[in-house]
Design a protein around this motif. Structure first.
Motif, mmCIF file in Angstrom:
data_model
loop_
_atom_site.group_PDB
_atom_site.id
_atom_site.type_symbol
_atom_site.label_atom_id
_atom_site.label_comp_id
_atom_site.label_asym_id
_atom_site.label_seq_id
_atom_site.Cartn_x
_atom_site.Cartn_y
_atom_site.Cartn_z
ATOM 1 N N LEU A 15 -24.062 1.109 5.573
ATOM 2 C CA LEU A 15 -23.010 0.199 6.034
ATOM 3 C C LEU A 15 -23.017 -0.101 7.524
ATOM 4 C CD1 LEU A 15 -19.984 1.478 3.932
ATOM 5 C CD2 LEU A 15 -21.463 -0.466 3.489
ATOM 6 N N GLY A 16 -23.722 0.680 8.311
ATOM 7 C CA GLY A 16 -23.687 0.485 9.751
ATOM 8 C C GLY A 16 -24.505 -0.713 10.198
ATOM 9 N N ASP A 17 -24.322 -1.087 11.457
ATOM 10 C CA ASP A 17 -25.148 -2.152 12.006
ATOM 11 C C ASP A 17 -26.527 -1.582 12.330
ATOM 12 O OD1 ASP A 17 -24.959 -0.795 14.423
ATOM 13 O OD2 ASP A 17 -23.723 -2.305 15.410
ATOM 14 N N GLU A 18 -27.390 -2.392 12.918
ATOM 15 C CA GLU A 18 -28.780 -1.964 13.121
ATOM 16 C C GLU A 18 -28.894 -0.696 13.958
ATOM 17 O OE1 GLU A 18 -32.955 -3.495 15.097
ATOM 18 O OE2 GLU A 18 -31.452 -4.990 14.557
ATOM 19 N N GLU B 63 -22.527 19.053 5.108
ATOM 20 C CA GLU B 63 -22.830 17.817 4.391
ATOM 21 C C GLU B 63 -23.007 16.609 5.310
ATOM 22 O OE1 GLU B 63 -23.014 17.372 0.828
ATOM 23 O OE2 GLU B 63 -23.109 19.552 0.763
ATOM 24 N N LEU B 64 -23.789 16.764 6.361
ATOM 25 C CA LEU B 64 -24.049 15.647 7.265
ATOM 26 C C LEU B 64 -24.920 14.577 6.618
ATOM 27 C CD1 LEU B 64 -23.916 14.323 10.090
ATOM 28 C CD2 LEU B 64 -25.953 15.649 10.673
ATOM 29 N N VAL B 65 -25.857 14.967 5.777
ATOM 30 C CA VAL B 65 -26.808 13.998 5.213
ATOM 31 C C VAL B 65 -26.094 12.871 4.462
ATOM 32 C CG1 VAL B 65 -28.728 13.679 3.593
ATOM 33 C CG2 VAL B 65 -28.749 15.601 5.204
ATOM 34 N N PRO B 66 -25.132 13.162 3.554
ATOM 35 C CA PRO B 66 -24.449 12.039 2.877
ATOM 36 C C PRO B 66 -23.715 11.116 3.848
ATOM 37 C CG PRO B 66 -24.009 14.101 1.735
ATOM 38 C CD PRO B 66 -24.722 14.451 3.010
ATOM 39 N N LEU B 67 -23.188 11.663 4.927
ATOM 40 C CA LEU B 67 -22.516 10.819 5.914
ATOM 41 C C LEU B 67 -23.513 9.899 6.619
ATOM 42 C CD1 LEU B 67 -20.077 13.445 7.452
ATOM 43 C CD2 LEU B 67 -19.491 11.545 5.936
ATOM 44 N N CYS B 68 -24.680 10.434 6.934
ATOM 45 C CA CYS B 68 -25.717 9.599 7.547
ATOM 46 C C CYS B 68 -26.198 8.527 6.575
ATOM 47 C CB CYS B 68 -26.885 10.462 8.016
ATOM 48 S SG CYS B 68 -26.516 11.402 9.506
ATOM 49 N N LEU B 69 -26.312 8.873 5.295
ATOM 50 C CA LEU B 69 -26.708 7.880 4.293
ATOM 51 C C LEU B 69 -25.683 6.753 4.237
ATOM 52 C CD1 LEU B 69 -27.970 10.168 1.380
ATOM 53 C CD2 LEU B 69 -29.345 8.947 3.076
ATOM 54 N N HIS B 70 -24.415 7.103 4.337
ATOM 55 C CA HIS B 70 -23.337 6.109 4.366
ATOM 56 C C HIS B 70 -23.531 5.167 5.561
ATOM 57 C CE1 HIS B 70 -19.288 4.510 3.826
ATOM 58 N NE2 HIS B 70 -19.083 4.710 5.123
ATOM 59 N N CYS B 71 -23.835 5.726 6.721
ATOM 60 C CA CYS B 71 -24.059 4.916 7.925
ATOM 61 C C CYS B 71 -25.304 4.049 7.790
ATOM 62 C CB CYS B 71 -24.190 5.815 9.160
ATOM 63 S SG CYS B 71 -22.684 6.714 9.566
ATOM 64 N N MET B 72 -26.329 4.576 7.133
ATOM 65 C CA MET B 72 -27.549 3.797 6.915
ATOM 66 C C MET B 72 -27.268 2.594 6.020
ATOM 67 S SD MET B 72 -30.112 7.041 6.433
ATOM 68 C CE MET B 72 -31.488 6.151 5.710
ATOM 69 N N ASN C 184 -15.630 2.273 6.825
ATOM 70 C CA ASN C 184 -16.246 1.302 5.917
ATOM 71 C C ASN C 184 -16.235 -0.109 6.452
ATOM 72 O OD1 ASN C 184 -16.945 3.028 3.802
ATOM 73 N ND2 ASN C 184 -14.856 3.043 3.053
ATOM 74 N N GLY C 185 -15.622 -0.351 7.615
ATOM 75 C CA GLY C 185 -15.474 -1.705 8.135
ATOM 76 C C GLY C 185 -16.794 -2.432 8.233
ATOM 77 N N LYS C 186 -16.789 -3.705 7.857
ATOM 78 C CA LYS C 186 -18.019 -4.489 7.893
ATOM 79 C C LYS C 186 -17.727 -5.945 8.228
ATOM 80 C CE LYS C 186 -22.409 -4.155 7.362
ATOM 81 N NZ LYS C 186 -23.093 -4.404 8.558
ATOM 82 N N ASN C 187 -16.732 -6.199 9.082
ATOM 83 C CA ASN C 187 -16.520 -7.589 9.489
ATOM 84 C C ASN C 187 -16.427 -7.670 11.005
ATOM 85 O OD1 ASN C 187 -13.776 -7.169 10.373
ATOM 86 N ND2 ASN C 187 -13.178 -7.132 8.217
ATOM 87 N N GLY C 188 -16.285 -8.854 11.528
ATOM 88 C CA GLY C 188 -16.318 -9.071 12.965
ATOM 89 C C GLY C 188 -15.264 -8.311 13.746
ATOM 90 N N ASN C 189 -14.157 -7.966 13.121
ATOM 91 C CA ASN C 189 -13.075 -7.255 13.808
ATOM 92 C C ASN C 189 -13.335 -5.760 13.923
ATOM 93 O OD1 ASN C 189 -11.711 -9.693 13.926
ATOM 94 N ND2 ASN C 189 -10.702 -9.350 11.961
ATOM 95 N N ASP C 190 -14.424 -5.296 13.364
ATOM 96 C CA ASP C 190 -14.683 -3.857 13.312
ATOM 97 C C ASP C 190 -15.653 -3.385 14.387
ATOM 98 O OD1 ASP C 190 -12.981 -3.513 11.114
ATOM 99 O OD2 ASP C 190 -14.576 -4.088 9.730
#
Length: 195
Positions: A80-83, A69-78, A27-33
């Motif tokens: 919270l992930g970077d570009e 259940e890969l699809v929910p994990l990909c949705l999570h990355c879509m 779930n990390g979303k800051n510069g240290n991640d």
């Protein structure tokens, strides 16, 4: 690693992709991640290399991804992930949606269908601030797949209301001018949702 047909099958038989799934949950979303984001992107890259569903083992690989259940994990990355992570995760979801069994799985439950639609909506919101033609193409193709079955999942008005207006106003006009293939897909989407 996942580019050779036999290797892909063996990776699936040994359930190796399953070991990458925890890295998709970060779930990390800051510069240290940055290291976490790099691991997430690498994991998505390995999984993405397995999504060649047009070979003799494609059905087996697709079934594994749906079953685990890969699809929910990909949705999570879509979400919270970077570009780059968003791009690879969206590509994986798009490839799953382009398969009849994958589309059936994603549309089997209304909440599953709408969770995909809502995440795609949020990706478009981010794209309107930081455009990327490749990611936009993946999103439009995903919506196009979903539009083919939206009338069976629920009222088409509900699906139509989840499509971001940025797709049809002038937000992406400059990008689409140089990409006739994506423009054509967007026109097809418009026809599907207006019928």
């Amino acid at each position: 690693m996942g580019n050779h047909q036999e290797t892909r099958r063996e990776l699936i038989k040994a359930k190796i992709p399953f070991y990458f799934y925890p890295f998709l949950k970060t779930n990390g979303k800051n510069g240290n991640d940055k290291p976490l984001e790099f691991i997430r992107l690498t994991s998505l890259g390995v999984i993405g290399s397995l999504t060649k569903f047009d070979d003799p083992y494609g059905g087996e690989i697709l079934y594994f991804f749906l079953e685990t259940e890969l699809v929910p994990l990909c949705l999570h990355c879509m979400d919270l992930g970077d570009e780059l992570s968003r791009k690879v995760a969206t590509l994986i979801v798009m490839k799953i949606l382009m398969q009849e069994e994958g589309l059936s799985y994603c549309c089997a439950l209304a909440e599953r269908f709408y969770s995909i639609v809502q995440v795609l909506h949020r990706v478009v919101q981010k794209l309107s601030q930081k455009p990327c033609i490749l990611l936009l193409r993946y999103v439009i193709q995903s919506y196009l797949c979903l539009s083919q079955v939206s009338r069976f999942v629920g009222p088409s008005d509900a699906f139509r209301s989840q499509i971001p207006c940025q797709l049809f106003d002038n937000t992406f006009m400059d990008m689409l001018r140089d990409d006739p293939e994506t423009s054509t897909m967007l026109q097809q989407l418009y026809v599907h949702i207006m019928r």
